[in-house]
Write a protein that holds these residues in place. Sequence first.
Motif, PDB file in Angstrom:
ATOM      1  N   GLU A 157      -2.018  -9.645   8.213  1.00 12.61           N
ATOM      2  CA  GLU A 157      -2.585 -10.501   7.185  1.00 12.61           C
ATOM      3  C   GLU A 157      -1.704 -10.415   5.939  1.00 12.61           C
ATOM      4  O   GLU A 157      -0.972  -9.439   5.764  1.00 12.61           O
ATOM      5  CB  GLU A 157      -4.019 -10.068   6.854  1.00 12.61           C
ATOM      6  N   PRO A 158      -1.758 -11.421   5.081  1.00 10.28           N
ATOM      7  CA  PRO A 158      -0.928 -11.379   3.879  1.00 10.28           C
ATOM      8  C   PRO A 158      -1.273 -10.179   3.000  1.00 10.28           C
ATOM      9  O   PRO A 158      -2.432  -9.745   2.941  1.00 10.28           O
ATOM     10  CB  PRO A 158      -1.273 -12.701   3.172  1.00 10.28           C
ATOM     11  N   ASP A 159      -0.254  -9.635   2.350  1.00 10.69           N
ATOM     12  CA  ASP A 159      -0.484  -8.564   1.386  1.00 10.69           C
ATOM     13  C   ASP A 159       0.488  -8.729   0.231  1.00 10.69           C
ATOM     14  O   ASP A 159       1.329  -9.624   0.231  1.00 10.69           O
ATOM     15  CB  ASP A 159      -0.353  -7.180   2.041  1.00 10.69           C
TER      16      ASP A 159
ATOM     17  N   ILE B  92       1.409   5.609  10.342  1.00 16.50           N
ATOM     18  CA  ILE B  92       1.270   4.246   9.824  1.00 16.50           C
ATOM     19  C   ILE B  92       2.642   3.609   9.709  1.00 16.50           C
ATOM     20  O   ILE B  92       3.574   4.200   9.142  1.00 16.50           O
ATOM     21  CB  ILE B  92       0.579   4.254   8.444  1.00 16.50           C
ATOM     22  N   THR B  93       2.763   2.401  10.237  1.00 16.18           N
ATOM     23  CA  THR B  93       3.973   1.601  10.080  1.00 16.18           C
ATOM     24  C   THR B  93       3.598   0.300   9.380  1.00 16.18           C
ATOM     25  O   THR B  93       2.718  -0.430   9.854  1.00 16.18           O
ATOM     26  CB  THR B  93       4.608   1.272  11.448  1.00 16.18           C
ATOM     27  N   SER B  94       4.231   0.030   8.245  1.00 12.18           N
ATOM     28  CA  SER B  94       4.070  -1.267   7.590  1.00 12.18           C
ATOM     29  C   SER B  94       5.274  -2.131   7.957  1.00 12.18           C
ATOM     30  O   SER B  94       6.390  -1.630   8.095  1.00 12.18           O
ATOM     31  CB  SER B  94       3.972  -1.104   6.071  1.00 12.18           C
ATOM     32  N   CYS B  95       5.032  -3.430   8.103  1.00  9.12           N
ATOM     33  CA  CYS B  95       6.083  -4.313   8.607  1.00  9.12           C
ATOM     34  C   CYS B  95       5.976  -5.691   7.969  1.00  9.12           C
ATOM     35  O   CYS B  95       4.881  -6.218   7.782  1.00  9.12           O
ATOM     36  CB  CYS B  95       5.954  -4.425  10.130  1.00  9.12           C
ATOM     37  N   PHE B  96       7.123  -6.250   7.643  1.00 13.71           N
ATOM     38  CA  PHE B  96       7.179  -7.666   7.255  1.00 13.71           C
ATOM     39  C   PHE B  96       8.553  -8.209   7.639  1.00 13.71           C
ATOM     40  O   PHE B  96       9.572  -7.769   7.115  1.00 13.71           O
ATOM     41  CB  PHE B  96       6.933  -7.864   5.756  1.00 13.71           C
ATOM     42  N   ASN B  97       8.551  -9.143   8.569  1.00 17.81           N
ATOM     43  CA  ASN B  97       9.783  -9.800   9.028  1.00 17.81           C
ATOM     44  C   ASN B  97      10.858  -8.789   9.435  1.00 17.81           C
ATOM     45  O   ASN B  97      11.975  -8.792   8.920  1.00 17.81           O
ATOM     46  CB  ASN B  97      10.316 -10.750   7.958  1.00 17.81           C
TER      47      ASN B  97
ATOM     48  N   ALA C 232       0.088  -2.431   2.034  1.00 17.46           N
ATOM     49  CA  ALA C 232      -0.014  -2.288   3.488  1.00 17.46           C
ATOM     50  C   ALA C 232      -0.226  -0.826   3.878  1.00 17.46           C
ATOM     51  O   ALA C 232      -1.066  -0.509   4.744  1.00 17.46           O
ATOM     52  CB  ALA C 232       1.241  -2.840   4.149  1.00 17.46           C
ATOM     53  N   ILE C 233       0.520   0.080   3.263  1.00 20.64           N
ATOM     54  CA  ILE C 233       0.361   1.503   3.569  1.00 20.64           C
ATOM     55  C   ILE C 233      -1.036   1.973   3.193  1.00 20.64           C
ATOM     56  O   ILE C 233      -1.689   2.710   3.943  1.00 20.64           O
ATOM     57  CB  ILE C 233       1.436   2.335   2.845  1.00 20.64           C
ATOM     58  N   ASN C 234      -1.525   1.551   2.026  1.00 20.06           N
ATOM     59  CA  ASN C 234      -2.875   1.941   1.610  1.00 20.06           C
ATOM     60  C   ASN C 234      -3.923   1.444   2.595  1.00 20.06           C
ATOM     61  O   ASN C 234      -4.904   2.146   2.891  1.00 20.06           O
ATOM     62  CB  ASN C 234      -3.173   1.410   0.206  1.00 20.06           C
ATOM     63  N   LYS C 235      -3.743   0.231   3.113  1.00 18.55           N
ATOM     64  CA  LYS C 235      -4.666  -0.271   4.143  1.00 18.55           C
ATOM     65  C   LYS C 235      -4.679   0.671   5.343  1.00 18.55           C
ATOM     66  O   LYS C 235      -5.739   0.998   5.894  1.00 18.55           O
ATOM     67  CB  LYS C 235      -4.238  -1.666   4.610  1.00 18.55           C
ATOM     68  N   GLY C 236      -3.493   1.081   5.752  1.00 17.34           N
ATOM     69  CA  GLY C 236      -3.393   1.972   6.901  1.00 17.34           C
ATOM     70  C   GLY C 236      -4.055   3.314   6.644  1.00 17.34           C
ATOM     71  O   GLY C 236      -4.755   3.852   7.518  1.00 17.34           O
TER      72      GLY C 236
ATOM     73  N   ASP D 249       0.998  -5.328   9.555  1.00 15.89           N
ATOM     74  CA  ASP D 249       1.980  -6.398   9.377  1.00 15.89           C
ATOM     75  C   ASP D 249       1.520  -7.328   8.263  1.00 15.89           C
ATOM     76  O   ASP D 249       0.357  -7.699   8.188  1.00 15.89           O
ATOM     77  CB  ASP D 249       2.125  -7.172  10.687  1.00 15.89           C
ATOM     78  N   GLY D 250       2.447  -7.712   7.408  1.00 17.54           N
ATOM     79  CA  GLY D 250       2.106  -8.554   6.260  1.00 17.54           C
ATOM     80  C   GLY D 250       2.180 -10.032   6.560  1.00 17.54           C
ATOM     81  O   GLY D 250       2.690 -10.799   5.747  1.00 17.54           O
TER      82      GLY D 250
END
Length: 250
Positions: free
Chosen positions: A61-63, A6-11, A69-73, A37-38
């Motif tokens: 989507e916004p988080d 899982i990779t979380s990303c924002f900007n 984000a990690i929990n979503k993944g 991605d947030g």
Amino acid sequence: MKVSIITSCFNRERTIRGCIESVLGQDYPDIEYIVVDGASTDNSLAVIKEYEDRITHIVSEPDRGMYEAINKGIRMATGDIIGLVHSDDFLYSPNTISHIVERMCQTGADFLYGDGLFVTPGDTDKVVRNWIGGDYRLWKVRHGWLPLHPTCYIRREAIAKRGLYNETYKIAADSDFLFRYLLGGDLTVTYLHEYIVRMRMGGLSTDAAKRRQMWMEDIRMYRSHGMNPTVTKLEKMMWKVPQFLLAKFK
């Protein structure tokens, strides 16, 4: 054995490509790759979509932050083993995941961790901290030691029992997560004495206001685990000293 990464990303348009390519370049054949991605406002999503035919799931989507984000993944993951590669980081070598799976199969471990390197943002060959995890001992955890979070790979069944990241923490959720998993002493833990990840220095801990927030969250988190917060915080800092000394010899 399937591995979910899982990779979380924002900007993170400047770093996300290297992160993605380090995962897609693995020689292990059974990887489920999830990128959350947030709703980035820069070019991050465009970069991510360049690889959409090779990424299993892309969510944008916004988080409310990285841990949501990690929990979503994790909720989406179907792999036997789950691990994280943050958007500023990259896996150490093309056979990193193969070695992780081999070790977890050999040992039957629920939880694996390894070593990691902190590097400067502009020069990923310049090592600032050399994090050698060392063997797992319960007494070390009780005195503030934790493995490097992005080197941890955990069986999905263990996550189902122990739970996800506590999103009320904005900074300390990773430490809380690891203490919940390691303080009980009932999970089978193995240490892989290999580098798993290179991490770019920077982020939350470099901002003065965020450092204060980090301190307050750590105090709350330690108390929640029945630990002396001030003593444990100081012990945690002491565990980090060898990392900077070892960096001089890397």
